[in-house]
Structure formats: C-alpha cells, structure tokens
Design a protein around this motif. Sequence first.
Motif, PDB file in Angstrom:
ATOM      1  N   GLN A 100      -6.254   2.483  11.398  1.00 25.60           N
ATOM      2  CA  GLN A 100      -6.960   1.582  10.481  1.00 25.60           C
ATOM      3  C   GLN A 100      -6.431   1.651   9.048  1.00 25.60           C
ATOM      4  N   LYS A 101      -5.247   2.214   8.848  1.00 30.04           N
ATOM      5  CA  LYS A 101      -4.625   2.269   7.522  1.00 30.04           C
ATOM      6  C   LYS A 101      -3.460   1.295   7.510  1.00 30.04           C
ATOM      7  N   THR A 102      -3.484   0.338   6.598  1.00 32.69           N
ATOM      8  CA  THR A 102      -2.455  -0.709   6.611  1.00 32.69           C
ATOM      9  C   THR A 102      -1.575  -0.696   5.368  1.00 32.69           C
ATOM     10  N   PHE A 103      -1.838   0.188   4.417  1.00 32.26           N
ATOM     11  CA  PHE A 103      -1.039   0.230   3.189  1.00 32.26           C
ATOM     12  C   PHE A 103      -1.295   1.551   2.474  1.00 32.26           C
ATOM     13  N   GLY A 104      -0.428   1.874   1.513  1.00 36.51           N
ATOM     14  CA  GLY A 104      -0.656   3.004   0.624  1.00 36.51           C
ATOM     15  C   GLY A 104      -1.005   2.466  -0.752  1.00 36.51           C
ATOM     16  N   CYS A 105      -1.912   3.143  -1.461  1.00 35.07           N
ATOM     17  CA  CYS A 105      -2.387   2.645  -2.756  1.00 35.07           C
ATOM     18  C   CYS A 105      -2.104   3.680  -3.853  1.00 35.07           C
ATOM     19  N   ILE A 106      -1.434   3.261  -4.920  1.00 33.33           N
ATOM     20  CA  ILE A 106      -1.192   4.119  -6.079  1.00 33.33           C
ATOM     21  C   ILE A 106      -2.007   3.577  -7.243  1.00 33.33           C
ATOM     22  N   VAL A 107      -2.921   4.391  -7.759  1.00 32.83           N
ATOM     23  CA  VAL A 107      -3.687   4.004  -8.944  1.00 32.83           C
ATOM     24  C   VAL A 107      -2.973   4.619 -10.146  1.00 32.83           C
ATOM     25  N   ASP A 108      -2.293   3.762 -10.894  1.00 36.22           N
ATOM     26  CA  ASP A 108      -1.382   4.206 -11.955  1.00 36.22           C
ATOM     27  C   ASP A 108      -2.090   4.180 -13.315  1.00 36.22           C
ATOM     28  N   TYR A 109      -2.508   5.365 -13.783  1.00 36.34           N
ATOM     29  CA  TYR A 109      -3.163   5.474 -15.090  1.00 36.34           C
ATOM     30  C   TYR A 109      -2.146   5.616 -16.232  1.00 36.34           C
ATOM     31  N   PHE A 110      -0.913   5.964 -15.875  1.00 39.14           N
ATOM     32  CA  PHE A 110       0.067   6.330 -16.896  1.00 39.14           C
ATOM     33  C   PHE A 110       0.979   5.172 -17.304  1.00 39.14           C
ATOM     34  N   GLY A 111       1.131   4.191 -16.410  1.00 39.65           N
ATOM     35  CA  GLY A 111       2.027   3.078 -16.702  1.00 39.65           C
ATOM     36  C   GLY A 111       3.416   3.270 -16.130  1.00 39.65           C
ATOM     37  N   VAL A 112       3.514   4.155 -15.124  1.00 40.71           N
ATOM     38  CA  VAL A 112       4.810   4.414 -14.489  1.00 40.71           C
ATOM     39  C   VAL A 112       5.383   3.132 -13.892  1.00 40.71           C
ATOM     40  N   ILE A 131       6.809  -2.738  -3.498  1.00 37.36           N
ATOM     41  CA  ILE A 131       5.678  -2.466  -4.390  1.00 37.36           C
ATOM     42  C   ILE A 131       5.080  -3.788  -4.863  1.00 37.36           C
ATOM     43  N   THR A 132       3.783  -3.920  -4.726  1.00 36.64           N
ATOM     44  CA  THR A 132       3.094  -5.127  -5.180  1.00 36.64           C
ATOM     45  C   THR A 132       1.920  -4.722  -6.066  1.00 36.64           C
ATOM     46  N   ASN A 133       1.808  -5.342  -7.212  1.00 32.67           N
ATOM     47  CA  ASN A 133       0.687  -5.064  -8.100  1.00 32.67           C
ATOM     48  C   ASN A 133      -0.551  -5.770  -7.578  1.00 32.67           C
ATOM     49  N   LEU A 134      -1.704  -5.133  -7.705  1.00 28.54           N
ATOM     50  CA  LEU A 134      -2.951  -5.717  -7.206  1.00 28.54           C
ATOM     51  C   LEU A 134      -3.269  -7.048  -7.878  1.00 28.54           C
ATOM     52  N   SER A 135      -2.841  -7.211  -9.110  1.00 30.50           N
ATOM     53  CA  SER A 135      -3.105  -8.483  -9.799  1.00 30.50           C
ATOM     54  C   SER A 135      -2.413  -9.636  -9.083  1.00 30.50           C
ATOM     55  N   GLU A 136      -1.242  -9.362  -8.506  1.00 30.12           N
ATOM     56  CA  GLU A 136      -0.537 -10.391  -7.746  1.00 30.12           C
ATOM     57  C   GLU A 136      -1.295 -10.728  -6.454  1.00 30.12           C
ATOM     58  N   LEU A 137      -1.876  -9.704  -5.834  1.00 30.81           N
ATOM     59  CA  LEU A 137      -2.628  -9.929  -4.601  1.00 30.81           C
ATOM     60  C   LEU A 137      -3.884 -10.752  -4.882  1.00 30.81           C
ATOM     61  N   LYS A 183      -1.903 -15.456  12.816  1.00 29.99           N
ATOM     62  CA  LYS A 183      -0.880 -15.167  11.812  1.00 29.99           C
ATOM     63  C   LYS A 183      -1.467 -15.278  10.405  1.00 29.99           C
ATOM     64  N   ASP A 184      -2.229 -16.341  10.150  1.00 36.82           N
ATOM     65  CA  ASP A 184      -2.825 -16.532   8.817  1.00 36.82           C
ATOM     66  C   ASP A 184      -3.905 -15.495   8.539  1.00 36.82           C
ATOM     67  N   PHE A 185      -4.707 -15.165   9.572  1.00 37.65           N
ATOM     68  CA  PHE A 185      -5.760 -14.180   9.350  1.00 37.65           C
ATOM     69  C   PHE A 185      -5.166 -12.786   9.153  1.00 37.65           C
ATOM     70  N   LYS A 186      -4.077 -12.487   9.836  1.00 35.88           N
ATOM     71  CA  LYS A 186      -3.402 -11.200   9.679  1.00 35.88           C
ATOM     72  C   LYS A 186      -2.993 -10.989   8.220  1.00 35.88           C
ATOM     73  N   LEU A 191      -4.476  -8.592   2.727  1.00 31.33           N
ATOM     74  CA  LEU A 191      -4.876  -8.757   1.327  1.00 31.33           C
ATOM     75  C   LEU A 191      -6.268  -8.182   1.104  1.00 31.33           C
ATOM     76  N   TRP A 192      -7.180  -8.477   2.028  1.00 27.53           N
ATOM     77  CA  TRP A 192      -8.561  -7.999   1.895  1.00 27.53           C
ATOM     78  C   TRP A 192      -8.610  -6.467   1.886  1.00 27.53           C
ATOM     79  N   GLU A 193      -7.908  -5.852   2.846  1.00 26.78           N
ATOM     80  CA  GLU A 193      -7.899  -4.397   2.932  1.00 26.78           C
ATOM     81  C   GLU A 193      -7.305  -3.772   1.662  1.00 26.78           C
TER      82      GLU A 193
END
Length: 426
Positions: A100-112, A131-137, A183-186, A191-193
């Motif tokens: 049930q894990k579909t991605f890895g998430c990095i919460v970047d506080y430093f601005g790396v 790498i995709t920024n959450l704002s893009e999602l 395909k579209d729901f996948k 994105l939802w996850e």
Amino acid sequence: MQYKEALDKYFPEQASKVIISTTANDKFDFKQKWGIDKSQQEKIVDEFNDATSELKFIIVTAKLLTGFDAPICQTMYLDKSLKDHTLLQAICRTNRLYPQKTFGCIVDYFGVFDDAAKALEFDEQTVQQIITNLSELREKFPQAMQDALAHFEGVDKKLAGFEGLEAAQSAINTNDKKDAFAKDFKYLAKLWESLSPDKVLDVYNEDYKWLAQVFEFLKPPPDNIGKRLWLTLGAQTTQLIHENLHVGEVHTLDEFVLDADAIENIFNNPDPRKVKQLEKDLIQRFKKHTGNSEFKKLSKRLEGLRDKAEKGLITSIEFIKELCSIAKDTVKTEKELEQALQEKSPKSALTELFLALKTAQTPAVVERIVSDIDAIVRVVNFPGWQNTTAGEREVQKSLRKALLKYKLHKDQVLFDKAYAYIKEYY
C-alpha cells in the motif's frame, strides 16, 4: 535531542527514538542517556520495521545513510543541507517497495530541493522524472479528477448500493472502456495518495470516494489478464473507503444466513469484507447439510459462481448479486427444513430413517424397532448428553443393544445414521 523533546509533547515517548554517535570525550550523563551500541541500533531499526510497534520516528543527523533497510519508511523530514551522493542516499531511505505504499515523501524544511538539479548534479529533465514538488501535483489534480469522472457522464453519483454501481457499470460496459477508466483512476489515485491529507482534496472527497468504490467493484479477479492495469488501492484510499463508504456493522456468521435483513444490507451496501465472510459462511452451511439434495443444489450454484469469478466472466457487482440470491435461497431452505424438523416427533424421524434404509435383510417390523430404540434412549439420555463423553457413550451402547435384538448391530451405516438422528432429536 531537541527534536525528541518536541515530539514527546505531541506523541507518546515510545513513538520516537534518537540514534546518535557518542565519543570517549562525551560526558557520562550524556552517554548514559543517549549512547547506543551497534546491537541496540539494529534493534531500533527492527522495531521501526514492525508495523505493529509504537515506534514511528527515528531521529538522526548523518546516521543510517547507508545500509538502512526499512521498506516501511515512507516519509523523511529534512532540515539540513545535503548534496550529491549523500542526498541520493537520503532519498533512497524512502523508495523501497512496501504494501500500500506508492511513493516516497521528502518534507524539505531546509530548501535542499529549491535547486534539486544542482544539488544532485543531474540535468533538469532527469530530476523532473524522479522528483515532483507537491505544488505541481496540486495543479494536476483537478484535471485528473475531471478525466476520471468523464467516463460516467449522465450517471447519478448519489445513487447508493447496487443501483449506483450498475449505473456506473452501464456507462463503461466494454473491457476497453473499463481499462480506459482504470488507467485514468490509477493516475488520479497516485495523486490522491501523494497529496493526502492536503486540504485541497476536501472539495473532491465525495467524487473520489465514489470513483474508488466503482473501481474496486469493477476490478477483475486476481488471475485476470488485466490485473496489471487494475492496481491495488493505496493506504489512504482504502482507509477512505472503509471509514466512509460502507454502512452498518459487520455481521456475525450466523446473522449472514439466518437474517434476511443482513443479506439485504450487504446487497445495498457492498463491502468486500462482508461479502467474503458471507461466501465462507455459505460453504460452512452447506457442509452441515451434506446429505440434503436442496443444499447440494445451492452448493453447486455457489461453485459455479466462484468458477465464473475466477475466470473473469462476471464483474464484482454481478458476483455479489448472485451470492446474495444464493444466501436468500439458503435462508429459505433452512427455515423450511427447520419447520419440517419441528413437525416431526423423534419416533417419526427414526421411522422415516428405517423405512428409507430398509432392505431385504431388514425385518419389516420397523415400528417395533423404533419403539424399542425410543424406549431405551429415553431412559438413558439426560439434558445436554450430546456434549458429554459419558452421555454419548451410554446412548451409543443402548442403540447398539436395541439393534442387536433385530440382528442389525453390524450394519454400521444404519447405526451411524440412527445415532445422528437420536443426537439431533432427543
């Protein structure tokens, strides 16, 4: 150490642990409180990997960059500068596969990641692929939702239970249409996850729940060729379905078959867990009535239904409809059987048995045999005898004695069936 103190204000103390290096120059109190050896470090990682443990956060600076094998780790909170191979190693902490894990998430506080291409020394296009920024999602989500809903133009999403699911199925009534929706729901589900629990999703909650339900019930069986396209739903989506979509309590095994209202509830509010439980219970019910022709017919209907489902010849909706129909017929048959048994006296049941098994070697005086058995058993039995070894032994002994008088004591089939009747009726 400051992070540990801060986390302890919001979570139980067992929810987080610090892994830190100590040296010979460190003060004794510090080493006593925070120092761990390699064996203790391995135990902490094992505990972190255990989904049932209380440990949810490991706090490190440069520790666990290499050799950190924890597929369960999905999120890393980053507050220091990392570049090149150390940044790649850090990212790799979150990219292992896990149920049930579909991605890895990095919460970047430093601005790396403000300039990820430079930090990783990769070209811009390569970085965008990994790498995709959450704002893009967030920007992509509304269109993805629109694309998934477009498969069901004119369908009333407020319709509940099978009526709503059948309307959805009618809108995508071919394999090509179903796969196009999958395909579209996948894409939408990924994105939802990734975004959940972002508040930007709140306005889409109802539509997404509806789409997730349709997806789950139109999904082909595991062995179907389309299984690669029809993914397993992620943790956030699964939780959403379980918490918000399925109405009513989970019924016990007996309630499934003995209560017609319970079956109706499953029909109107289909829940995979309840459906599976109902299927198992029906199988158990049929086993209890092995010799009954009506239950044999019901059992064959269930076998045929399961065979169709395994071959992918019917949808989940059709499967549940027929399963509930079999359950209703089972309820009816059981009630008819129960009524018939109530109308029979113990003697009439035994008489029926002996008449059915009567052969050329069996004396014609069935009535006398039954009367003898009835008289003897009534003397030796007592309330609840069926649940005691002594009671069962005494009744079996008496039955054998009654049959001996008519030279029927060696007929094991007759003995077994007569004893079964006695056990049920006396």
